[in-house]
Write a protein that holds these residues in place. Structure first.
Motif, PDB file in Angstrom:
ATOM      1  N   VAL A   1      -0.856   1.168 -12.317  1.00 44.71           N
ATOM      2  CA  VAL A   1      -2.164   0.905 -11.725  1.00 44.71           C
ATOM      3  C   VAL A   1      -2.593   2.169 -10.993  1.00 44.71           C
ATOM      4  O   VAL A   1      -1.844   2.704 -10.175  1.00 44.71           O
ATOM      5  CB  VAL A   1      -2.123  -0.298 -10.768  1.00 44.71           C
ATOM      6  CG1 VAL A   1      -3.455  -0.435 -10.034  1.00 44.71           C
ATOM      7  CG2 VAL A   1      -1.829  -1.566 -11.549  1.00 44.71           C
TER       8      VAL A   1
ATOM      9  N   ILE B   1      -5.509   4.093  -8.770  1.00 47.93           N
ATOM     10  CA  ILE B   1      -6.721   4.001  -7.959  1.00 47.93           C
ATOM     11  C   ILE B   1      -7.527   5.274  -8.169  1.00 47.93           C
ATOM     12  O   ILE B   1      -6.987   6.378  -8.084  1.00 47.93           O
ATOM     13  CB  ILE B   1      -6.369   3.848  -6.459  1.00 47.93           C
ATOM     14  CG1 ILE B   1      -5.701   2.495  -6.187  1.00 47.93           C
ATOM     15  CG2 ILE B   1      -7.620   4.022  -5.589  1.00 47.93           C
ATOM     16  CD1 ILE B   1      -6.602   1.293  -6.307  1.00 47.93           C
TER      17      ILE B   1
ATOM     18  N   LYS C   1      -2.777   5.095   2.178  1.00 43.44           N
ATOM     19  CA  LYS C   1      -2.911   3.631   2.131  1.00 43.44           C
ATOM     20  C   LYS C   1      -2.816   3.137   0.683  1.00 43.44           C
ATOM     21  O   LYS C   1      -2.184   2.115   0.407  1.00 43.44           O
ATOM     22  CB  LYS C   1      -4.249   3.224   2.739  1.00 43.44           C
ATOM     23  CG  LYS C   1      -4.508   1.735   2.744  1.00 43.44           C
ATOM     24  CD  LYS C   1      -3.646   1.039   3.778  1.00 43.44           C
ATOM     25  CE  LYS C   1      -3.800  -0.471   3.693  1.00 43.44           C
ATOM     26  NZ  LYS C   1      -2.990  -1.132   4.726  1.00 43.44           N
ATOM     27  N   ALA C   2      -3.445   3.871  -0.239  1.00 45.79           N
ATOM     28  CA  ALA C   2      -3.407   3.466  -1.643  1.00 45.79           C
ATOM     29  C   ALA C   2      -1.968   3.447  -2.141  1.00 45.79           C
ATOM     30  O   ALA C   2      -1.536   2.493  -2.798  1.00 45.79           O
ATOM     31  CB  ALA C   2      -4.255   4.410  -2.489  1.00 45.79           C
TER      32      ALA C   2
ATOM     33  N   ALA D   1       0.010   0.637  -0.489  1.00 38.89           N
ATOM     34  CA  ALA D   1      -0.331  -0.674  -1.024  1.00 38.89           C
ATOM     35  C   ALA D   1       0.330  -0.889  -2.381  1.00 38.89           C
ATOM     36  O   ALA D   1       0.515  -2.020  -2.816  1.00 38.89           O
ATOM     37  CB  ALA D   1      -1.845  -0.817  -1.146  1.00 38.89           C
ATOM     38  N   GLY D   2       0.672   0.188  -3.065  1.00 37.13           N
ATOM     39  CA  GLY D   2       1.376   0.020  -4.332  1.00 37.13           C
ATOM     40  C   GLY D   2       0.827   0.800  -5.512  1.00 37.13           C
ATOM     41  O   GLY D   2       1.335   0.674  -6.617  1.00 37.13           O
ATOM     42  N   ALA D   3      -0.204   1.599  -5.309  1.00 33.69           N
ATOM     43  CA  ALA D   3      -0.777   2.353  -6.429  1.00 33.69           C
ATOM     44  C   ALA D   3       0.273   3.284  -7.025  1.00 33.69           C
ATOM     45  O   ALA D   3       1.022   3.934  -6.300  1.00 33.69           O
ATOM     46  CB  ALA D   3      -1.974   3.164  -5.955  1.00 33.69           C
TER      47      ALA D   3
ATOM     48  N   ARG E   1       6.255  -2.818  -3.181  1.00 34.72           N
ATOM     49  CA  ARG E   1       7.273  -3.800  -2.816  1.00 34.72           C
ATOM     50  C   ARG E   1       7.282  -4.996  -3.757  1.00 34.72           C
ATOM     51  O   ARG E   1       8.319  -5.472  -4.172  1.00 34.72           O
ATOM     52  CB  ARG E   1       7.024  -4.291  -1.392  1.00 34.72           C
ATOM     53  CG  ARG E   1       7.346  -3.251  -0.355  1.00 34.72           C
ATOM     54  CD  ARG E   1       7.028  -3.748   1.007  1.00 34.72           C
ATOM     55  NE  ARG E   1       5.586  -3.908   1.211  1.00 34.72           N
ATOM     56  CZ  ARG E   1       5.060  -4.577   2.207  1.00 34.72           C
ATOM     57  NH1 ARG E   1       5.826  -5.206   3.053  1.00 34.72           N
ATOM     58  NH2 ARG E   1       3.754  -4.653   2.345  1.00 34.72           N
ATOM     59  N   ARG E   2       6.091  -5.470  -4.080  1.00 37.10           N
ATOM     60  CA  ARG E   2       6.045  -6.701  -4.861  1.00 37.10           C
ATOM     61  C   ARG E   2       6.570  -6.503  -6.274  1.00 37.10           C
ATOM     62  O   ARG E   2       7.363  -7.265  -6.779  1.00 37.10           O
ATOM     63  CB  ARG E   2       4.634  -7.242  -4.911  1.00 37.10           C
ATOM     64  CG  ARG E   2       4.557  -8.680  -4.495  1.00 37.10           C
ATOM     65  CD  ARG E   2       3.184  -8.992  -4.022  1.00 37.10           C
ATOM     66  NE  ARG E   2       2.854  -8.057  -2.956  1.00 37.10           N
ATOM     67  CZ  ARG E   2       1.843  -7.210  -2.983  1.00 37.10           C
ATOM     68  NH1 ARG E   2       1.045  -7.166  -3.967  1.00 37.10           N
ATOM     69  NH2 ARG E   2       1.609  -6.382  -2.001  1.00 37.10           N
TER      70      ARG E   2
END
Lengths: 575, 143
Positions: free
Chosen positions: B9, B11, B55-56, B59-61, B138-139
């Motif tokens: 993914v 961004i 932050k991106a 968040a997981g990018a 993390r997810r």
């Protein structure tokens, strides 16, 4: 602010989105997102039906946020914003999600992935919409006058049009007289009217109009400010005049390419450009009996790929005029294609053939050659249709060259903060949706500075630009975009980083309550956000693009499905 | 996770005037590129602070693309220069905290460069795919 109640309108755009993205599936998915109280799909959300669906939705479901997922905000955001405004919803509570230009159209072979991406993008939109805040636009007074840069026929037409509507116009021309490039042109196609018959009356009217002040041999030195309130400095031999205008029209034209080094131009005496030929005809000088013209010299070649559009007609005009004054002369036009669009121009081309002008198609792979010792004697050309080589006797070679952007375009671009295209012409905001406007508010463009135009087109554009420029002058005020910076004075440390970064002078340091703080002049702020990104104290907020809003978008792609089901989950908070 | 199944993914921060317009142009020209990009529109690339980039990633990018106007063409005159200065510091910082600096890319894409936009997304998606998942996600990593 009340609990967000979001309505999402997903557009099929006919088949443009609907054929690649499973719109009904997306709508069902969106209904499960937090704070979404209504979601529907429309065949065309921008149609009257779609717009009334938005208005009805806002009223029926008490929506306080609206999302449209469709084409692109660059063309349609104003329309949807005004639909919201029409039923009393602040237009900054609207959020656009682009699922056509940046989704369905670029993933046409992967409908499943396109559908998943559309869901992600809308989820990001919802995450942002939850945090949107209403914003108020400031009204700015508009000075009831205009600046027109360029005193050619296009600039003069724009100036006259504005003056006749009752507005004061400052017309700035860098040469010592009005008229522009037409001063060098003998007659105009397709009527063969003498140029002076058109330009002299216009020049007289401009000179005598009480509302037009003309500055000759002058250059615009500086333009500061914004729509409604531009401070202009004009320089004439070191003497400066300053005035204030509401809007600006740029009509600085273009110039003819001088093809130095091509086809012996600059080396042999009787090799000239079309404009130089015009001058000879105009001055009554002899123009040769065996005339060859070569079209597309320096145009539609790798280093200059564009077609200058007007030169074919200009070559045909000069060829016809030579035949007219001397029917015994031989005139050849060597061309690659012919740009003679429209009924009048086609007729004009046919008449030239009937008059005896001969046309030969050459190819770029085997361009014509000049034969001669010290002066041009023959032109060797490969006839691309007959596939034979010909030698044409020639005592005058005329090179048809394109209009090229003036060097002044660079200066204008920097001074007015307007863009140039890849060739150096001034770039209008949008070819179809915002013709004759620059992306920068209050500044308009017409004539060949934008793209090669002939006189009739240039004058039409001048009238269009004048009527656009008159709009704000007549209303008397404009509303400033509310997407601007704002400063939290309590945490501002007065370091001045934002002041040094702002290219618009919208930030300044002021004393308040015994300390230095930054202050925004809202009317001057363009909303880029560079100051906010650099503020070490986090004191500068970019309205409509606040950190919280963007961060919520950034977390939304990983938003846990489980949260959707529990509703009320926070999209911006990862699990 | 099997690396072959890995769909990164990405961004993409796009400035409204150049990169976002180029992305639209890629669409109107029907150029096809991988569906891994999630665009965030900003008015100017100069708006994209270090915090937003970090932050991106946090968040997981798996990748972050910042795309703005060419130097000299910035709609806000020099916002993009702030961005490029920021990148000088940002890349080593990412490396220091364990995020490969190649996951962050800055590109200048003019409004008329739809094909450059499409090509950038293609090549960057491949680069990021090769790097594998962002270690901070993390997810996806079951943390």
């Amino acid at each position: 602010m009340d609990e967000p109640r979001i309505g999402v309108f997903v557009c099929h755009c006919g088949r443009n989105i609907g054929a690649y993205v499973n719109v009904p599936e997306v709508v069902e998915y969106v209904k499960g997102l937090p704070n979404v109280v209504h979601a529907e799909h429309n065949l065309y959300t921008c149609s009257e039906e779609g717009i009334s669906a938005i208005k009805k939705g806002i009223q029926e479901y008490s929506l306080n946020r609206v999302i449209v997922a469709s084409c692109t905000p660059r063309t349609h955001e104003p329309l949807f914003r005004s639909a919201c405004e029409a039923v009393g919803l602040n237009k900054y509570l609207f959020e656009f999600v682009n699922i056509r230009d940046q989704c369905s159209w670029v993933h046409m072979n992967e409908p499943e992935k396109a559908t998943e991406k559309a869901k992600d993008l809308i989820r990001m939109g919802v995450a942002k919409a939850r945090l949107l805040e209403p914003l108020e636009e400031v009204e700015i007074k508009v000075a009831p006058s205009s600046l027109v840069i360029g005193g050619g026929v296009v600039g003069m037409s724009a100036a006259l049009n504005l003056a006749q509507q009752g507005f004061d116009v400052h017309l700035v021309e860098k040469e010592s007289q009005l008229g522009g490039i037409l001063r060098n042109i003998h007659r105009l196609y397709p009527t063969n009217q003498e140029t002076t018959k058109l330009t002299n009356p216009i020049i007289e009217k401009v000179k005598n109009h009480p509302r037009i002040q003309t500055y000759l041999s002058s250059k615009v030195r500086e333009v500061a400010g914004f729509i409604g309130n531009f401070d202009v400095t004009v320089d004439r031999d070191g003497r400066e005049s300053k005035f204030n205008v509401g809007t600006i029209i740029v009509a600085i034209g273009a110039e003819e390419l001088k093809p130095i080094g091509q086809y012996s131009y600059g080396e042999m005496p009787d090799v000239l450009t079309q404009l130089e030929l015009e001058e000879r005809i105009k001055n009554g000088e002899s123009v040769g009996k065996d005339v060859v013209m070569i079209n597309c010299v320096g145009a539609r070649v790798p280093e200059r790929t564009y077609c200058s559009r007007i030169c074919c007609m200009n070559a045909i005009k000069n060829a016809s005029l030579i035949k007219e004054s001397n029917p015994g002369a031989k005139v050849w036009i060597l061309h690659r294609d012919l740009m003679t669009y429209g009924v009048d121009f086609e007729n004009y081309y046919r008449e030239a053939m009937e008059r005896g002008v001969r046309f030969i198609r050459y190819s770029l792979e085997r361009p014509p050659e000049v034969i001669g010792n010290g002066k041009v004697e023959k032109i060797r050309v490969y006839h691309a249709l007959r596939r034979t080589e010909l030698e044409l006797s020639c005592d005058m070679l005329v090179l048809t060259t394109p209009l090229i952007p003036r060097q002044d375009n660079q200066e204008i671009s920097k001074m007015l903060k307007v863009s140039l295209d890849e060739f150096g012409f001034l770039l209008e905001a949008h070819l179809k949706l915002r013709p004759v406007e620059f992306a920068m508010d209050g500044i308009y463009i017409c004539g060949s500075a934008k793209w090669p135009t002939d006189v009739a087109e240039g004058i039409s554009q001048a009238y269009a630009a004048a009527s656009k420029a008159a709009g704000p002058l007549r209303t008397g005020y404009v509303k400033a975009e509310a997407i601007t910076a704002s400063v939290n004075e309590d945490i501002c440390s007065g370091c001045g980083t934002c002041v040094s970064l702002c290219p618009f002078g919208a930030m300044e340091l002021v004393s308040k309550g015994g300390k230095r703080v930054a202050r925004v002049t809202v009317a001057q702020c363009k909303g880029c956000g560079t100051c906010g990104a650099a503020c070490p104290s986090g004191a500068v907020t970019m309205n409509h693009f606040r950190n919280e809003e963007i961060m919520a978008q950034l977390e939304a792609p990983w938003y846990n499905e489980a949260f959707v089901e529990s509703k009320g989950g926070v999209i911006g908070e990862p699990g | 996770m099997n690396r072959d199944d890995f769909e990164p993914v990405i961004i993409g921060f796009c400035c409204n005037w150049c990169a976002y317009a180029a992305a639209d142009l890629a669409g109107t020209s029907r150029m096809q590129y991988p569906a891994n990009l999630r665009t965030v529109r900003v008015m100017c690339s100069g708006r994209v602070s270090e915090i937003l980039i970090f932050k991106a990633f946090a968040a997981g990018a798996d990748g972050v693309l910042v795309a703005g106007c060419h130097p000299g063409d910035c709609h806000y005159m020099k916002g993009n220069l702030s961005t490029s200065r920021r990148f000088v510091a940002m890349k080593p910082f990412l490396g220091a905290v364990g995020i490969q600096p190649e996951r962050l890319r800055l590109e200048w894409i003019g409004a008329s460069e739809g094909s450059k936009f499409a090509e950038t997304v293609r090549s960057f998606t491949e680069t990021v795919r090769g790097l594998g998942p962002n270690p901070l996600n993390r997810r996806r990593n079951g943390l």
